[in-house]
Design a protein around this motif. Structure first.
Motif, PDB file in Angstrom:
ATOM      1  N   VAL A  62       0.871  -1.176   0.000  1.00  0.00           N
ATOM      2  CA  VAL A  62       0.000   0.000   0.000  1.00  0.00           C
ATOM      3  C   VAL A  62       0.902   1.218   0.000  1.00  0.00           C
ATOM      4  O   VAL A  62       1.672   1.433   0.929  1.00  0.00           O
ATOM      5  N   GLY A  63       0.817   1.995  -1.053  1.00  0.00           N
ATOM      6  CA  GLY A  63       1.698   3.146  -1.186  1.00  0.00           C
ATOM      7  C   GLY A  63       3.116   2.708  -1.484  1.00  0.00           C
ATOM      8  O   GLY A  63       3.357   1.650  -2.052  1.00  0.00           O
ATOM      9  N   LYS A  64       4.070   3.521  -1.096  1.00  0.00           N
ATOM     10  CA  LYS A  64       5.465   3.198  -1.372  1.00  0.00           C
ATOM     11  C   LYS A  64       6.145   2.450  -0.228  1.00  0.00           C
ATOM     12  O   LYS A  64       7.119   1.748  -0.451  1.00  0.00           O
ATOM     13  N   ARG A  65       5.641   2.593   0.997  1.00  0.00           N
ATOM     14  CA  ARG A  65       6.404   2.105   2.136  1.00  0.00           C
ATOM     15  C   ARG A  65       5.700   1.067   3.002  1.00  0.00           C
ATOM     16  O   ARG A  65       6.314   0.538   3.913  1.00  0.00           O
ATOM     17  N   LYS A  66       4.437   0.798   2.767  1.00  0.00           N
ATOM     18  CA  LYS A  66       3.722  -0.167   3.604  1.00  0.00           C
ATOM     19  C   LYS A  66       3.659  -1.524   2.916  1.00  0.00           C
ATOM     20  O   LYS A  66       3.053  -1.667   1.851  1.00  0.00           O
ATOM     21  N   PHE A  67       4.299  -2.516   3.524  1.00  0.00           N
ATOM     22  CA  PHE A  67       4.298  -3.876   3.019  1.00  0.00           C
ATOM     23  C   PHE A  67       3.810  -4.802   4.120  1.00  0.00           C
ATOM     24  O   PHE A  67       4.152  -4.603   5.288  1.00  0.00           O
ATOM     25  N   LEU A  68       3.041  -5.821   3.751  1.00  0.00           N
ATOM     26  CA  LEU A  68       2.576  -6.798   4.738  1.00  0.00           C
ATOM     27  C   LEU A  68       2.357  -8.127   4.046  1.00  0.00           C
ATOM     28  O   LEU A  68       1.670  -8.193   3.024  1.00  0.00           O
ATOM     29  N   ARG A  69       2.953  -9.181   4.595  1.00  0.00           N
ATOM     30  CA  ARG A  69       2.728 -10.532   4.091  1.00  0.00           C
ATOM     31  C   ARG A  69       1.633 -11.161   4.940  1.00  0.00           C
ATOM     32  O   ARG A  69       1.738 -11.251   6.150  1.00  0.00           O
ATOM     33  N   ILE A  70       0.582 -11.593   4.260  1.00  0.00           N
ATOM     34  CA  ILE A  70      -0.575 -12.188   4.951  1.00  0.00           C
ATOM     35  C   ILE A  70      -0.681 -13.639   4.548  1.00  0.00           C
ATOM     36  O   ILE A  70      -0.616 -13.965   3.384  1.00  0.00           O
TER      37      ILE A  70
END
Length: 70
Positions: A62-70
């Protein structure tokens, strides 16, 4: 960062973003999707009513800096 969810699959992308705090609300998640700021496994999400299969791991960006592995 990695997070485990227990929600039925397939799930709406908007719901997943709001549940994981990648977006503060569902309306903000919709705005991010419409603006082209959300991708899953490198593929841009362009439809607000899109669903995602969470039976295997997915990488949300999400955006340039938000990463999340689900």
């Amino acid at each position: 960062e990695e997070q485990t969810l227990t929600i039925p699959s397939p799930a709406l992308v908007v719901d997943v973003l709001a549940l994981c705090a990648l977006a503060p609300s569902k309306s903000e998640a919709r705005r991010l999707i419409q603006g082209g700021g959300v991708s899953i496994d490198g593929e841009r999400v362009g439809d607000v009513s899109a669903t995602v299969d969470l039976s295997s791991q997915r990488l949300f960006k999400v955006g340039k800096r938000k990463f999340l592995r689900i």
